[in-house]
Design an enzyme around this catalytic site. Structure first.
Site, PDB file in Angstrom:
ATOM      1  N   GLU A 168       4.513 -30.154 -28.037  1.00 20.67           N
ATOM      2  CA  GLU A 168       5.338 -31.133 -27.277  1.00 20.67           C
ATOM      3  C   GLU A 168       4.582 -32.380 -28.661  1.00 20.67           C
ATOM      4  O   GLU A 168       5.434 -33.128 -28.238  1.00 20.67           O
ATOM      5  CB  GLU A 168       5.594 -31.873 -25.973  1.00 20.67           C
ATOM      6  CG  GLU A 168       6.240 -30.748 -25.043  1.00 20.67           C
ATOM      7  CD  GLU A 168       6.296 -31.026 -23.408  1.00 20.67           C
ATOM      8  OE1 GLU A 168       5.659 -32.450 -23.561  1.00 20.67           O
ATOM      9  OE2 GLU A 168       6.191 -30.393 -22.837  1.00 20.67           O
ATOM     10  N   HIS A 254      13.217 -25.731 -19.991  1.00 16.44           N
ATOM     11  CA  HIS A 254      13.422 -25.968 -18.878  1.00 16.44           C
ATOM     12  C   HIS A 254      14.758 -26.607 -18.720  1.00 16.44           C
ATOM     13  O   HIS A 254      15.584 -27.298 -19.700  1.00 16.44           O
ATOM     14  CB  HIS A 254      12.305 -27.590 -18.570  1.00 16.44           C
ATOM     15  CG  HIS A 254      11.253 -26.595 -19.002  1.00 16.44           C
ATOM     16  ND1 HIS A 254      10.765 -26.666 -17.028  1.00 16.44           N
ATOM     17  CD2 HIS A 254      10.099 -27.080 -19.332  1.00 16.44           C
ATOM     18  CE1 HIS A 254       9.253 -26.022 -17.869  1.00 16.44           C
ATOM     19  NE2 HIS A 254       8.635 -27.153 -18.952  1.00 16.44           N
TER      20      HIS A 254
HETATM   21  C1  XIL Z   1       3.284 -29.569 -15.313  1.00 16.38           C
HETATM   22  C2  XIL Z   1       3.402 -28.987 -14.482  1.00 16.38           C
HETATM   23  O1  XIL Z   1       3.916 -27.550 -13.816  1.00 16.38           O
HETATM   24  C3  XIL Z   1       3.517 -30.188 -13.197  1.00 16.38           C
HETATM   25  O2  XIL Z   1       2.505 -29.271 -12.226  1.00 16.38           O
HETATM   26  C4  XIL Z   1       1.966 -31.083 -13.816  1.00 16.38           C
HETATM   27  O3  XIL Z   1       1.987 -31.743 -12.734  1.00 16.38           O
HETATM   28  C5  XIL Z   1       2.799 -32.136 -15.432  1.00 16.38           C
HETATM   29  O4  XIL Z   1       2.677 -30.456 -15.449  1.00 16.38           O
HETATM   30  N1  XIL Z   1       5.726 -29.107 -20.517  1.00 16.38           N
HETATM   31  C6  XIL Z   1       4.719 -28.147 -19.827  1.00 16.38           C
HETATM   32  C7  XIL Z   1       3.869 -28.388 -19.011  1.00 16.38           C
HETATM   33  O5  XIL Z   1       4.250 -27.718 -20.946  1.00 16.38           O
HETATM   34  O6  XIL Z   1       2.302 -28.113 -19.064  1.00 16.38           O
HETATM   35  C8  XIL Z   1       4.516 -29.123 -17.896  1.00 16.38           C
HETATM   36  O7  XIL Z   1       4.041 -28.342 -16.730  1.00 16.38           O
HETATM   37  C9  XIL Z   1       5.914 -29.354 -17.448  1.00 16.38           C
HETATM   38  C10 XIL Z   1       7.218 -29.150 -19.213  1.00 16.38           C
END
Ligand code: XIL
Length: 365
Positions: A168, A254
Site C-alpha cells: 500500500e 477487498h
Molecule cells: C488487517 C487484518 O485483517 C486485521 O486483523 C488487522 O487488525 C489490520 O490488518 N490490507 C492488508 C492487510 O494488507 O494486512 C490488512 O489486514 C487488511 C488490509
C-alpha cells in the site's frame, strides 16, 4: 357412464394434489438456505478443483478453532499470516525479533504441504510504538528498514518463498503515500523518513537476502482507481528499466457486491500486461458496508456468488505462468476483519455459502 365420470373426477383430484405437492416441495427447497440440496460435485475441495494455489489467512487463534482449522487443511493450498509477520508482531523492541506466532503458522503449513506467502515487510500500518517514536537520522532509519527485511527473509528462507515486500505505498490518486494531504489522511512514515525511492530499495534488500524469493508489490483499489493502477504500472516499468527485482503484483480485492465484474476484470487484465505473477491476495466481497442489514438477503448472497464465479473464471484467462493464486482474507464470516458482514466463502457456522459454490464453479470453467 356414471362410474367413468366419478373415475375421471377422482383422477383429476389426484393429479391436482400431485401438482400441489410438487410445487410446495419446490418452494420449500428454494427457500431452505440453511439446508440446501448440494450437488455431490461440490465435495471436491477448492484446492483440488483449482489449477493454481487457493489461499486463506491464519492467525494463532486458528489453531484453537477446530472448524476453521479443518477448512484450512481440507480446502486451501496457500496461507498468508493475517497479522503474525507484520512489524508490530515480529519486532517487539528496536533490537529484538519475535517469531513465535509466525513460526507456529509456518511450521504447520510446511508440515501439511501448504504454501506460505509472506506478508508484509514494509507497510505504513501495524507499527510498534517504539518505531513511531524513533528519533534518528536517515541512515538510522535506513538501517531499521534493511535490518527488518534481511532478518525476515533470512529467518524464513526456504520455508517462505514469496513476500509482499511493500504494501500500500500509493494513495488512491496515484501519488506516493507520504505526508497527509487534503484528500489523503493516511501517511507513510517510511516515505517521510526515507524518501521517494524507498520502495525500490526494499526490493533490492529483499533480493540480496534471498535471491530465490518471489517479490511482490501489494496494494488495494486497482479495481476502482485508474490513477493507482497507472502508478503501479509506472513503478513496474521504472523497476524493469533500472533492473530493480520484482516478480509479482498483489491485488488485494477487498471489494463489495456493488463493484461491477467489468471493474474487477479490468484491474486483472491491466496488471497482467506487466507479465509479472498476479496474486489476488486478500479477497473478500462485503455486502453490508452501509451496515443496514442484520442478515444477508438471497439476492445479496446470489450477487456475491456470481462475482466469485466471475473473478475465478477471469483469473484463469491470464497466462498460466502468471497465476500465483487467489487468497481469501479470512476463513469464514465468523473470522473476517470486516465485522457485521458476510464477505467470505463460509458462513458463521462454517458451512459453505452460495459464494463457495460460485467460486468453485468459476474454478471449474
Ligand atoms: C488487517 C487484518 O485483517 C486485521 O486483523 C488487522 O487488525 C489490520 O490488518 N490490507 C492488508 C492487510 O494488507 O494486512 C490488512 O489486514 C487488511 C488490509
Amino acid at each position: 357412464m356414471k362410474y367413468s365420470g366419478i373415475i375421471v373426477s377422482v383422477l383429476n383430484l389426484l393429479f391436482g394434489l400431485l401438482l400441489f405437492w410438487g410445487c410446495a416441495a419446490k418452494i420449500t427447497d428454494d427457500n431452505n438456505t440453511s439446508n440446501p440440496v448440494v450437488p455431490d460435485k461440490y465435495a471436491v475441495p477448492l484446492k483440488v478443483v483449482a489449477t493454481f494455489p487457493v489461499g486463506t489467512v491464519m492467525s494463532l487463534s486458528t489453531f484453537s478453532n477446530g472448524p476453521a482449522l479443518a477448512i484450512v487443511k481440507n480446502e486451501f493450498s496457500s496461507v498468508t499470516c493475517e497479522n503474525a509477520m507484520k512489524i508490530a508482531a515480529t519486532q517487539p523492541t528496536s533490537t529484538t525479533f519475535n517469531f513465535s506466532e509466525s513460526d507456529s503458522i509456518t511450521s504447520y503449513c510446511v508440515r501439511n504441504g501448504i504454501r506460505v506467502h509472506g506478508h508484509t515487510l514494509v507497510w505504513h500500518q501495524s507499527l510498534p510504538a517504539w518505531l513511531t517514536a524513533f528519533q534518528g537520522d536517515s541512515a538510522a532509519w535506513e538501517n531499521i528498514l534493511k535490518t527488518r527485511i534481511k532478518t525476515m527473509l533470512t529467518h524464513f528462507k526456504g520455508r517462505v518463498k514469496s513476500w509482499d515486500v511493500v504494501n500500500e505505498a500509493f494513495n488512491d490518486d496515484g501519488t506516493l503515500r507520504a505526508f497527509a494531504t487534503a484528500t489523503n489522511s493516511k501517511t507513510s512514515m517510511w516515505a517521510q523518513k526515507l524518501g521517494k525511492d524507498y520502495v525500490a530499495r526494499c526490493f533490492q534488500y529483499a533480493h540480496e537476502a534471498d535471491p530465490d524469493a518471489k517479490l511482490f508489490y501489494n496494494d488495494y483499489g486497482q479495481e476502482y482507481s485508474s490513477a493507482k493502477t497507472a502508478a503501479i504500472l509506472a513503478m513496474v516499468a521504472d523497476f524493469k528499466k533500472r533492473g530493480i527485482p520484482i516478480d509479482g503484483l498483489g491485488l488485494q480485492f477487498h471489494t463489495n457486491i456493488q463493484r461491477s465484474d467489468a471493474d474487477l476484470k479490468n484491474a486483472i487484465s491491466q496488471l497482467s500486461s506487466t507479465g509479472l505473477l498476479l496474486h489476488i491476495s486478500e479477497l473478500d466481497i462485503s455486502m453490508n458496508s452501509a451496515q443496514t442489514f442484520t442478515q444477508p438477503t438471497t439476492t445479496m448472497l446470489d450477487t456475491q456468488k456470481s462475482k466469485m464465479t466471475a473473478i475465478a473464471a477471469f483469473y484463469k484467462t491470464i497466462p498460466v505462468l502468471q497465476q500465483f493464486g487467489i487468497t481469501f482474507w479470512g476463513i469464514s464470516d465468523a473470522n473476517s476483519w470486516i465485522t457485521n458482514d458476510w464477505p467470505l466463502l463460509f458462513d458463521k457456522t462454517y458451512s459453505k455459502k452460495p459464494a463457495y459454490f460460485g467460486f468453485w464453479d468459476g474454478l471449474k470453467q
